[in-house]
Design a protein around this motif. Sequence first.
Motif, PDB file in Angstrom:
ATOM      1  N   LEU A   1     -34.490 -53.013 -22.902  1.00 27.92           N
ATOM      2  CA  LEU A   1     -33.944 -54.322 -22.572  1.00 27.92           C
ATOM      3  C   LEU A   1     -34.700 -55.427 -23.303  1.00 27.92           C
ATOM      4  CD1 LEU A   1     -32.019 -55.980 -20.658  1.00 27.92           C
ATOM      5  CD2 LEU A   1     -33.916 -56.015 -19.032  1.00 27.92           C
ATOM      6  N   GLY A   2     -36.032 -55.345 -23.294  1.00 30.87           N
ATOM      7  CA  GLY A   2     -36.834 -56.367 -23.967  1.00 30.87           C
ATOM      8  C   GLY A   2     -36.599 -56.407 -25.463  1.00 30.87           C
ATOM      9  N   ILE A   3     -36.444 -55.229 -26.079  1.00 35.56           N
ATOM     10  CA  ILE A   3     -36.236 -55.187 -27.531  1.00 35.56           C
ATOM     11  C   ILE A   3     -34.841 -55.693 -27.900  1.00 35.56           C
ATOM     12  CG2 ILE A   3     -36.025 -53.625 -29.511  1.00 35.56           C
ATOM     13  CD1 ILE A   3     -38.294 -51.969 -28.302  1.00 35.56           C
ATOM     14  N   VAL A   4     -33.838 -55.333 -27.101  1.00 37.19           N
ATOM     15  CA  VAL A   4     -32.488 -55.843 -27.373  1.00 37.19           C
ATOM     16  C   VAL A   4     -32.469 -57.364 -27.231  1.00 37.19           C
ATOM     17  CG1 VAL A   4     -30.061 -55.788 -26.691  1.00 37.19           C
ATOM     18  CG2 VAL A   4     -31.394 -53.688 -26.656  1.00 37.19           C
ATOM     19  N   GLU A   5     -33.131 -57.870 -26.195  1.00 34.14           N
ATOM     20  CA  GLU A   5     -33.206 -59.324 -26.012  1.00 34.14           C
ATOM     21  C   GLU A   5     -33.852 -59.977 -27.225  1.00 34.14           C
ATOM     22  OE1 GLU A   5     -33.186 -63.072 -23.829  1.00 34.14           O
ATOM     23  OE2 GLU A   5     -32.187 -61.176 -23.398  1.00 34.14           O
ATOM     24  N   LEU A   6     -34.929 -59.391 -27.721  1.00 32.34           N
ATOM     25  CA  LEU A   6     -35.640 -59.943 -28.873  1.00 32.34           C
ATOM     26  C   LEU A   6     -34.738 -59.957 -30.105  1.00 32.34           C
ATOM     27  CD1 LEU A   6     -38.377 -60.925 -30.018  1.00 32.34           C
ATOM     28  CD2 LEU A   6     -38.923 -58.534 -30.472  1.00 32.34           C
ATOM     29  N   LEU A   7     -34.050 -58.859 -30.364  1.00 33.72           N
ATOM     30  CA  LEU A   7     -33.175 -58.781 -31.537  1.00 33.72           C
ATOM     31  C   LEU A   7     -31.965 -59.705 -31.407  1.00 33.72           C
ATOM     32  CD1 LEU A   7     -33.254 -54.927 -32.184  1.00 33.72           C
ATOM     33  CD2 LEU A   7     -34.249 -56.710 -33.622  1.00 33.72           C
ATOM     34  N   SER A   8     -31.503 -59.908 -30.172  1.00 34.60           N
ATOM     35  CA  SER A   8     -30.312 -60.736 -29.979  1.00 34.60           C
ATOM     36  C   SER A   8     -30.557 -62.191 -30.345  1.00 34.60           C
ATOM     37  CB  SER A   8     -29.830 -60.640 -28.526  1.00 34.60           C
ATOM     38  OG  SER A   8     -30.723 -61.310 -27.648  1.00 34.60           O
TER      39      SER A   8
ATOM     40  N   GLN B   1     -32.139 -62.916 -33.077  1.00 35.81           N
ATOM     41  CA  GLN B   1     -32.288 -62.911 -34.530  1.00 35.81           C
ATOM     42  C   GLN B   1     -30.988 -62.647 -35.267  1.00 35.81           C
ATOM     43  OE1 GLN B   1     -35.412 -63.657 -35.666  1.00 35.81           O
ATOM     44  NE2 GLN B   1     -36.004 -63.817 -33.524  1.00 35.81           N
ATOM     45  N   VAL B   2     -30.178 -61.743 -34.741  1.00 39.49           N
ATOM     46  CA  VAL B   2     -28.972 -61.334 -35.461  1.00 39.49           C
ATOM     47  C   VAL B   2     -27.778 -61.330 -34.518  1.00 39.49           C
ATOM     48  CG1 VAL B   2     -30.193 -59.973 -37.195  1.00 39.49           C
ATOM     49  CG2 VAL B   2     -29.491 -58.888 -35.065  1.00 39.49           C
ATOM     50  N   ALA B   3     -26.599 -61.404 -35.101  1.00 42.78           N
ATOM     51  CA  ALA B   3     -25.386 -61.552 -34.306  1.00 42.78           C
ATOM     52  C   ALA B   3     -24.869 -60.233 -33.753  1.00 42.78           C
ATOM     53  CB  ALA B   3     -24.297 -62.213 -35.151  1.00 42.78           C
ATOM     54  N   LYS B   4     -25.064 -59.134 -34.469  1.00 41.03           N
ATOM     55  CA  LYS B   4     -24.436 -57.866 -34.085  1.00 41.03           C
ATOM     56  C   LYS B   4     -25.491 -56.827 -33.722  1.00 41.03           C
ATOM     57  CE  LYS B   4     -20.438 -58.601 -37.120  1.00 41.03           C
ATOM     58  NZ  LYS B   4     -19.668 -58.046 -38.271  1.00 41.03           N
ATOM     59  N   VAL B   5     -25.939 -56.878 -32.468  1.00 37.98           N
ATOM     60  CA  VAL B   5     -26.905 -55.899 -31.965  1.00 37.98           C
ATOM     61  C   VAL B   5     -26.147 -54.852 -31.163  1.00 37.98           C
ATOM     62  CG1 VAL B   5     -28.988 -55.520 -30.610  1.00 37.98           C
ATOM     63  CG2 VAL B   5     -28.679 -57.675 -31.828  1.00 37.98           C
ATOM     64  N   ALA B   6     -26.327 -53.591 -31.526  1.00 36.54           N
ATOM     65  CA  ALA B   6     -25.669 -52.493 -30.823  1.00 36.54           C
ATOM     66  C   ALA B   6     -26.707 -51.663 -30.081  1.00 36.54           C
ATOM     67  CB  ALA B   6     -24.897 -51.612 -31.803  1.00 36.54           C
ATOM     68  N   VAL B   7     -26.269 -51.009 -29.022  1.00 40.24           N
ATOM     69  CA  VAL B   7     -27.107 -50.084 -28.268  1.00 40.24           C
ATOM     70  C   VAL B   7     -26.455 -48.702 -28.353  1.00 40.24           C
ATOM     71  CG1 VAL B   7     -28.121 -49.542 -26.034  1.00 40.24           C
ATOM     72  CG2 VAL B   7     -27.796 -51.929 -26.698  1.00 40.24           C
TER      73      VAL B   7
ATOM     74  N   ARG C   1     -24.723 -53.088 -22.461  1.00 43.97           N
ATOM     75  CA  ARG C   1     -23.486 -53.504 -23.127  1.00 43.97           C
ATOM     76  C   ARG C   1     -22.866 -54.724 -22.449  1.00 43.97           C
ATOM     77  NH1 ARG C   1     -21.020 -54.214 -25.936  1.00 43.97           N
ATOM     78  NH2 ARG C   1     -18.996 -53.218 -25.885  1.00 43.97           N
ATOM     79  N   GLU C   2     -22.998 -54.801 -21.118  1.00 48.89           N
ATOM     80  CA  GLU C   2     -22.438 -55.947 -20.406  1.00 48.89           C
ATOM     81  C   GLU C   2     -23.213 -57.212 -20.738  1.00 48.89           C
ATOM     82  OE1 GLU C   2     -21.486 -57.455 -15.841  1.00 48.89           O
ATOM     83  OE2 GLU C   2     -22.314 -55.456 -16.190  1.00 48.89           O
ATOM     84  N   ARG C   3     -24.527 -57.099 -20.806  1.00 46.57           N
ATOM     85  CA  ARG C   3     -25.349 -58.276 -21.077  1.00 46.57           C
ATOM     86  C   ARG C   3     -25.297 -58.673 -22.548  1.00 46.57           C
ATOM     87  NH1 ARG C   3     -29.433 -61.123 -18.534  1.00 46.57           N
ATOM     88  NH2 ARG C   3     -30.916 -62.134 -19.943  1.00 46.57           N
ATOM     89  N   TYR C   4     -25.218 -57.686 -23.424  1.00 44.23           N
ATOM     90  CA  TYR C   4     -25.219 -57.944 -24.865  1.00 44.23           C
ATOM     91  C   TYR C   4     -23.978 -57.287 -25.485  1.00 44.23           C
ATOM     92  CZ  TYR C   4     -30.120 -58.544 -23.559  1.00 44.23           C
ATOM     93  OH  TYR C   4     -31.283 -58.922 -22.929  1.00 44.23           O
ATOM     94  N   PRO C   5     -22.826 -57.936 -25.381  1.00 38.04           N
ATOM     95  CA  PRO C   5     -21.604 -57.342 -25.951  1.00 38.04           C
ATOM     96  C   PRO C   5     -21.773 -57.152 -27.452  1.00 38.04           C
ATOM     97  CG  PRO C   5     -21.088 -59.193 -24.513  1.00 38.04           C
ATOM     98  CD  PRO C   5     -22.575 -59.232 -24.741  1.00 38.04           C
TER      99      PRO C   5
END
Length: 690
Positions: A21-28, A30-36, A54-58
């Motif tokens: 969660l922390g890493i996705v938040e950090l990348l989000s 920086q860039v527009a298209k972050v996938a999990v 996926r719900e938090r970071y579509p």
Amino acid sequence: MARSVYVAGLGPSVGKGTVALGIVELLSRQVAKVAVFRPLVSGSGRDPLLAVLRERYPGPVGIEDSFGVTYAEATALVADGRWEELIGRIVERYREVERRSSAVVVVGSDFADKPGEGQDELPREFAFNARLANEFGSVVVPVVSGEGRTPESLAAAARGAYHSLSDLGTTVLAVIANRAPQAALGGTPEGLPVPFWTVPEVAAIAAPTVGEVATALDATVVAGSPGSLERDVLDYVVGAAQVPNVLGALTDGALLITPGDRADLLVAASAAHAAGNVTLAGLVLTLGERADERAIRVIERLNTGLAMLVTKAGSYQTIAAASRITAQLRTPRKIDAALGAFEENVDTAELSRLLDVTRSSRVTPLMFENDLIEKARGDRRHLVLPEGTEERILRATETLLRRGVADLTLLGDPDEINRRAREIGVEIGGAHLVDPATSPLRDDFAERYAEIRKHRAVTLDLAYDVVRDVNYFGTMMVAAGLADGMVSGSVHTTAATIRPAFEIIKTVPGLTVASSVFFMLLADRVLVYGDCAVNPDPDAEQLADIALSSARTAAAFGIEPRVAMLSYSTGSSGSGADVDKVAAATALVRERRPDLPVEGPIQYDAAIDPAVAAAKLPGSAVAGKATVFVFPDLNTGNNTYKAVQRSANAVAVGPVMQGLRRPVNDLSRGATVKDIVNTVAITAIQAGAL
């Protein structure tokens, strides 16, 4: 090729979801298209952690494409000796996600967490995740458990994780220990060549919710709102003794488990909760018995907000089943707590540098919102929220405190604020509570206000009454330097929120007018619209001030200002008093800020559409790529922002006040908790920029 980070848990239940969660938040940011991506999911394909992320970071792919294979499919392939086919299928699915993304966060497998699987599976799981990381071209962040470890054993675990993965050919970016005791927190161990961070055990993350307990017990919910099921269960107390003994055993966050025929305990515990003696998580009635209806009516009148569950099991079986529950990152409150713990203990600036992700040239809504939180956290400010008893304010306060966005003062009767917080089940322990009616500051504020407004014949007695009002008291706190900014308006009108600021704080020297902007969060960019809320018909000088203030606001929030002074005419294509006003305002802006790209008069289509701009204003530095849109009057601005908001499905954040000496911002009375969080973060950033 997309950047890829593989989060691998070394052991069961290490909490790698918090790290992911922390890493996705950090990348989000920086860039527009972050996938999990998850290599393996349960047979239903509905992985709880994947669903939350996926719900938090579509992202750019749907949840149905965000995993490799199911555990059942993997088991069948391995049983047939088709190990390489399994790897191939997962890699193929991953590559499709990678092609459509700017960055991918891979959350490793959960073999050892699956029912019936034990630690004997760990060596194979370890090699499996290392193999996939190599096939994906991912850097790896291993997560080790810090639970119950000494600093020495934690250091040994970190070194072991690094060398074990390195020996398998992976590139280890950093090692993170989760759920570490406070005594084990420290720096990078000797002999570990990569950064090492420790995240402490946080009860709000590790504790199951009442809803998770209800599911595990197959219990029926007989009372309580949906929100009551989100309370954290920090302790279990079995009610079998007399009332005084049980009351003495109750602790904050406890779930009382008692037979349904113990109405005395149920009423006593509910009364203790309502009185503020203890803040309970909920009530569980065992043996399938419901409480006497007369007792239920008494409890309902207490308005505790607690959930009441009924389970057929006895007390012993209930406590045994409850103690085996593993909490999941499912609720927004837990997500906020997890992000707060990660950001507080991991050097996100260093981790971002190691990830080496080039920031996108376009700012998406998600990037903008996440960036708000990070900027506010980086320069933490103290804000006052006058509407301290309002439920949305209390929920936002919990989020803001858990994320470390700002220090907060809530205004109102502290007893009433705490009662409302208990009713809705939120934690606001880190907030300062001040009652304007009884505060020792009231006398000083009355004297200050009387002096400020003496030209309006305001007497000391009148001022004493005025500053009791929460908005006036909060504004006086800001003016006196006791708070850096104020956010109000969830239950007050715009006039009630802003008028005190105009009277007390006033505008920045050199500006003729305070104004406002909306941040318009479109699908692929963020635009700034001003002024759409305050000034009905600004003259040329005021319009120039609005443009300059809007440009400064845009720059403060990472948006490169290119200012379009809007009119029904582009260049010299039209004439009239309204066009002349915009032309004069544009000239004033250029005179005051020769460095600022500005164009006007210009029509909206020429300001935003490159094709139209090429025909109407070729060679313009603003036309076709404007980011700040200044409307000639309130009628035009207000209608345009609402039209874009509705027709383009845009999110409008604001109005954000600008031009005041200290920031005061107004909320819509329909503001959501998320709106309030964003506005508080914006106000904190404004305070830091002054």
